[in-house]
Design a protein around this motif. Structure first.
Motif, PDB file in Angstrom:
ATOM      1  N   ARG A 110      13.700   8.860  -7.542  1.00 56.81           N
ATOM      2  CA  ARG A 110      13.400   9.983  -8.436  1.00 56.81           C
ATOM      3  C   ARG A 110      12.680  11.096  -7.684  1.00 56.81           C
ATOM      4  O   ARG A 110      12.921  12.286  -7.930  1.00 56.81           O
ATOM      5  N   LEU A 111      11.778  10.717  -6.776  1.00 55.42           N
ATOM      6  CA  LEU A 111      11.096  11.726  -5.954  1.00 55.42           C
ATOM      7  C   LEU A 111      12.096  12.483  -5.087  1.00 55.42           C
ATOM      8  O   LEU A 111      12.011  13.704  -4.942  1.00 55.42           O
ATOM      9  N   LEU A 112      13.055  11.757  -4.528  1.00 54.61           N
ATOM     10  CA  LEU A 112      14.078  12.395  -3.702  1.00 54.61           C
ATOM     11  C   LEU A 112      14.996  13.280  -4.539  1.00 54.61           C
ATOM     12  O   LEU A 112      15.496  14.304  -4.053  1.00 54.61           O
ATOM     13  N   GLU A 113      15.196  12.890  -5.788  1.00 57.09           N
ATOM     14  CA  GLU A 113      15.983  13.732  -6.686  1.00 57.09           C
ATOM     15  C   GLU A 113      15.271  15.059  -6.901  1.00 57.09           C
ATOM     16  O   GLU A 113      15.893  16.136  -6.889  1.00 57.09           O
ATOM     17  N   LEU A 154      10.796   6.706   3.951  1.00 52.99           N
ATOM     18  CA  LEU A 154      11.853   6.016   4.694  1.00 52.99           C
ATOM     19  C   LEU A 154      13.240   6.491   4.274  1.00 52.99           C
ATOM     20  O   LEU A 154      14.119   6.727   5.112  1.00 52.99           O
ATOM     21  N   LEU A 155      13.434   6.646   2.976  1.00 55.21           N
ATOM     22  CA  LEU A 155      14.735   7.093   2.478  1.00 55.21           C
ATOM     23  C   LEU A 155      15.016   8.530   2.916  1.00 55.21           C
ATOM     24  O   LEU A 155      16.145   8.874   3.279  1.00 55.21           O
ATOM     25  N   THR A 156      13.975   9.367   2.876  1.00 52.16           N
ATOM     26  CA  THR A 156      14.141  10.756   3.315  1.00 52.16           C
ATOM     27  C   THR A 156      14.589  10.815   4.766  1.00 52.16           C
ATOM     28  O   THR A 156      15.529  11.542   5.113  1.00 52.16           O
ATOM     29  N   LYS A 157      13.926  10.058   5.622  1.00 57.38           N
ATOM     30  CA  LYS A 157      14.292  10.048   7.038  1.00 57.38           C
ATOM     31  C   LYS A 157      15.713   9.534   7.224  1.00 57.38           C
ATOM     32  O   LYS A 157      16.475  10.064   8.050  1.00 57.38           O
ATOM     33  N   ALA A 158      16.091   8.501   6.451  1.00 54.80           N
ATOM     34  CA  ALA A 158      17.442   7.949   6.560  1.00 54.80           C
ATOM     35  C   ALA A 158      18.494   8.988   6.179  1.00 54.80           C
ATOM     36  O   ALA A 158      19.562   9.076   6.792  1.00 54.80           O
ATOM     37  N   ILE A 159      18.183   9.812   5.173  1.00 53.76           N
ATOM     38  CA  ILE A 159      19.128  10.841   4.736  1.00 53.76           C
ATOM     39  C   ILE A 159      19.172  11.991   5.740  1.00 53.76           C
ATOM     40  O   ILE A 159      20.248  12.456   6.133  1.00 53.76           O
ATOM     41  N   VAL A 160      17.998  12.456   6.154  1.00 49.06           N
ATOM     42  CA  VAL A 160      17.920  13.591   7.076  1.00 49.06           C
ATOM     43  C   VAL A 160      18.613  13.286   8.400  1.00 49.06           C
ATOM     44  O   VAL A 160      19.280  14.149   8.991  1.00 49.06           O
ATOM     45  N   GLY A 207      11.912  -5.694   1.149  1.00 47.14           N
ATOM     46  CA  GLY A 207      11.089  -6.775   0.627  1.00 47.14           C
ATOM     47  C   GLY A 207      10.252  -6.367  -0.551  1.00 47.14           C
ATOM     48  O   GLY A 207       9.111  -6.827  -0.727  1.00 47.14           O
ATOM     49  N   VAL A 208      10.803  -5.472  -1.408  1.00 46.95           N
ATOM     50  CA  VAL A 208      10.086  -5.009  -2.598  1.00 46.95           C
ATOM     51  C   VAL A 208      10.992  -5.182  -3.812  1.00 46.95           C
ATOM     52  O   VAL A 208      12.170  -5.527  -3.687  1.00 46.95           O
ATOM     53  N   SER A 209      10.410  -4.927  -4.994  1.00 48.06           N
ATOM     54  CA  SER A 209      11.226  -4.948  -6.199  1.00 48.06           C
ATOM     55  C   SER A 209      12.014  -3.648  -6.303  1.00 48.06           C
ATOM     56  O   SER A 209      11.781  -2.692  -5.549  1.00 48.06           O
ATOM     57  N   ARG A 210      12.926  -3.585  -7.266  1.00 44.47           N
ATOM     58  CA  ARG A 210      13.731  -2.383  -7.425  1.00 44.47           C
ATOM     59  C   ARG A 210      12.934  -1.222  -8.020  1.00 44.47           C
ATOM     60  O   ARG A 210      13.302  -0.061  -7.839  1.00 44.47           O
ATOM     61  N   ALA A 211      11.827  -1.529  -8.728  1.00 45.87           N
ATOM     62  CA  ALA A 211      11.069  -0.470  -9.414  1.00 45.87           C
ATOM     63  C   ALA A 211      10.550   0.607  -8.455  1.00 45.87           C
ATOM     64  O   ALA A 211      10.764   1.803  -8.701  1.00 45.87           O
ATOM     65  N   PRO A 212       9.856   0.255  -7.357  1.00 48.55           N
ATOM     66  CA  PRO A 212       9.397   1.328  -6.459  1.00 48.55           C
ATOM     67  C   PRO A 212      10.536   2.071  -5.777  1.00 48.55           C
ATOM     68  O   PRO A 212      10.405   3.258  -5.463  1.00 48.55           O
ATOM     69  N   VAL A 213      11.655   1.391  -5.557  1.00 50.26           N
ATOM     70  CA  VAL A 213      12.811   2.066  -4.972  1.00 50.26           C
ATOM     71  C   VAL A 213      13.352   3.105  -5.946  1.00 50.26           C
ATOM     72  O   VAL A 213      13.692   4.229  -5.563  1.00 50.26           O
ATOM     73  N   ARG A 214      13.402   2.728  -7.224  1.00 50.08           N
ATOM     74  CA  ARG A 214      13.883   3.660  -8.247  1.00 50.08           C
ATOM     75  C   ARG A 214      12.950   4.864  -8.365  1.00 50.08           C
ATOM     76  O   ARG A 214      13.401   6.010  -8.471  1.00 50.08           O
ATOM     77  N   GLU A 216       0.820  -1.208   0.000  1.00 53.02           N
ATOM     78  CA  GLU A 216       0.000   0.000   0.000  1.00 53.02           C
ATOM     79  C   GLU A 216       0.861   1.270   0.000  1.00 53.02           C
ATOM     80  O   GLU A 216       1.711   1.461   0.849  1.00 53.02           O
ATOM     81  N   GLY A 217       0.598   2.134  -0.978  1.00 53.02           N
ATOM     82  CA  GLY A 217       1.335   3.395  -1.055  1.00 53.02           C
ATOM     83  C   GLY A 217       2.828   3.198  -1.094  1.00 53.02           C
ATOM     84  O   GLY A 217       3.588   3.941  -0.474  1.00 53.02           O
ATOM     85  N   LEU A 218       3.258   2.204  -1.862  1.00 49.71           N
ATOM     86  CA  LEU A 218       4.628   1.722  -1.766  1.00 49.71           C
ATOM     87  C   LEU A 218       5.678   2.780  -2.083  1.00 49.71           C
ATOM     88  O   LEU A 218       6.605   2.995  -1.306  1.00 49.71           O
ATOM     89  N   VAL A 219       5.534   3.435  -3.215  1.00 48.00           N
ATOM     90  CA  VAL A 219       6.566   4.386  -3.631  1.00 48.00           C
ATOM     91  C   VAL A 219       6.716   5.514  -2.618  1.00 48.00           C
ATOM     92  O   VAL A 219       7.839   5.864  -2.219  1.00 48.00           O
ATOM     93  N   GLN A 220       5.586   6.077  -2.172  1.00 51.50           N
ATOM     94  CA  GLN A 220       5.663   7.184  -1.224  1.00 51.50           C
ATOM     95  C   GLN A 220       6.238   6.731   0.106  1.00 51.50           C
ATOM     96  O   GLN A 220       6.993   7.460   0.750  1.00 51.50           O
ATOM     97  N   ARG A 221       5.903   5.518   0.509  1.00 49.66           N
ATOM     98  CA  ARG A 221       6.424   5.014   1.781  1.00 49.66           C
ATOM     99  C   ARG A 221       7.929   4.762   1.693  1.00 49.66           C
ATOM    100  O   ARG A 221       8.670   5.021   2.643  1.00 49.66           O
ATOM    101  N   VAL A 222       8.370   4.249   0.558  1.00 50.28           N
ATOM    102  CA  VAL A 222       9.810   4.070   0.369  1.00 50.28           C
ATOM    103  C   VAL A 222      10.503   5.423   0.385  1.00 50.28           C
ATOM    104  O   VAL A 222      11.554   5.603   1.018  1.00 50.28           O
ATOM    105  N   ALA A 223       9.899   6.404  -0.299  1.00 48.91           N
ATOM    106  CA  ALA A 223      10.481   7.743  -0.335  1.00 48.91           C
ATOM    107  C   ALA A 223      10.563   8.348   1.061  1.00 48.91           C
ATOM    108  O   ALA A 223      11.560   8.991   1.418  1.00 48.91           O
TER     109      ALA A 223
END
Length: 234
Positions: A62-65, A25-31, A51-58, A16-23
């Protein structure tokens, strides 16, 4: 002997809401510095740990970019952005323009609901200070006041631009470690902005925002210049 795969401590996600949730998590990890400036953002490592494919991570990368937290290099991948004092100075100038315009719009349109939300957020800032919350919680509460100002202006473009630079602002503050020794000072610096908006005094609101954002701009950029100087080879 093969080296063990890099570990980042991420936990698996559902769909659920995979891409935004990954984004997020990554944002918090960077901040928070879990992913340091200049570090490579390995899609395969993050995907495996979540536990996801590489597509939502990619897509999340892009959102973080777009928000200025990572940079993409052809044939190399995504890397956590290494910012500079000059770039942060430009960032705070942009914030000042947007937020002054937002405050003037709130006053012009008489948006009392926004005023009430800003007052509630200042109370939240004091509550966070009373609880001696960690730095990230303080910074997020601080940024929420400014998010509410932009969101409550009635111009969605202000909020859109603010969201693009909010994470980078949080990142800059977390890197230097603090703005004020007393957490209540963070709350208090927002009060003149609210008072001016509540009175309907656009000039005073602009002056208060210029002082508030300008003070943060000076503190952040000065400390970043000190960090840059310390990193230069002697």
């Amino acid at each position: 002997m093969a080296r063990p795969p890099q570990q980042t401590g991420f936990q698996p996600l559902d769909r659920e809401g995979l891409v935004q949730r990954v984004a997020t998590l990554l944002t918090k990890a960077i901040v928070t510095g879990q992913l340091a400036p200049g570090a490579r953002l390995s899609e395969s490592v993050v995907a495996r740990e979540l536990g996801v494919s590489r597509a939502p991570v990619r897509e999340a990368a892009r959102l973080l970019e777009n928000s200025g937290l990572v940079t993409y290099y052809a044939n190399r991948g995504f890397f956590v952005r290494e910012t500079s004092a000059e770039a942060l100075n430009d960032l705070y100038e942009l914030r000042m323009v947007i937020e002054i315009a937002a405050a003037r719009r709130v006053i012009r349109l008489g948006l009392d609901e926004t005023v009430d939300k800003l007052a509630a957020q200042i109370a939240e800032l004091h509550r966070v200070a009373d609880q001696r919350a960690d730095m990230l919680t303080q910074v997020e509460a601080d940024m929420q006041f400014h998010r509410l100002l932009c969101a409550g202006s009635g111009n969605p473009k202000f909020l859109h631009v603010f969201e693009q630079i909010a994470a980078e602002t949080e990142f800059s503050i977390m890197v230097i470690g603090r703005l004020y020794d007393d957490a209540h000072k963070i709350a208090e610096t927002h009060e003149p902005i609210l008072d001016a908006i509540r009175r309907g005094d656009a000039e005073a609101a602009e002056a208060a925002l210029r002082y508030h954002i300008g003070e943060a701009q000076e503190l952040v950029t000065r400390q970043f210049r000190d960090l840059e100087a310390a990193r230069r080879p002697t």
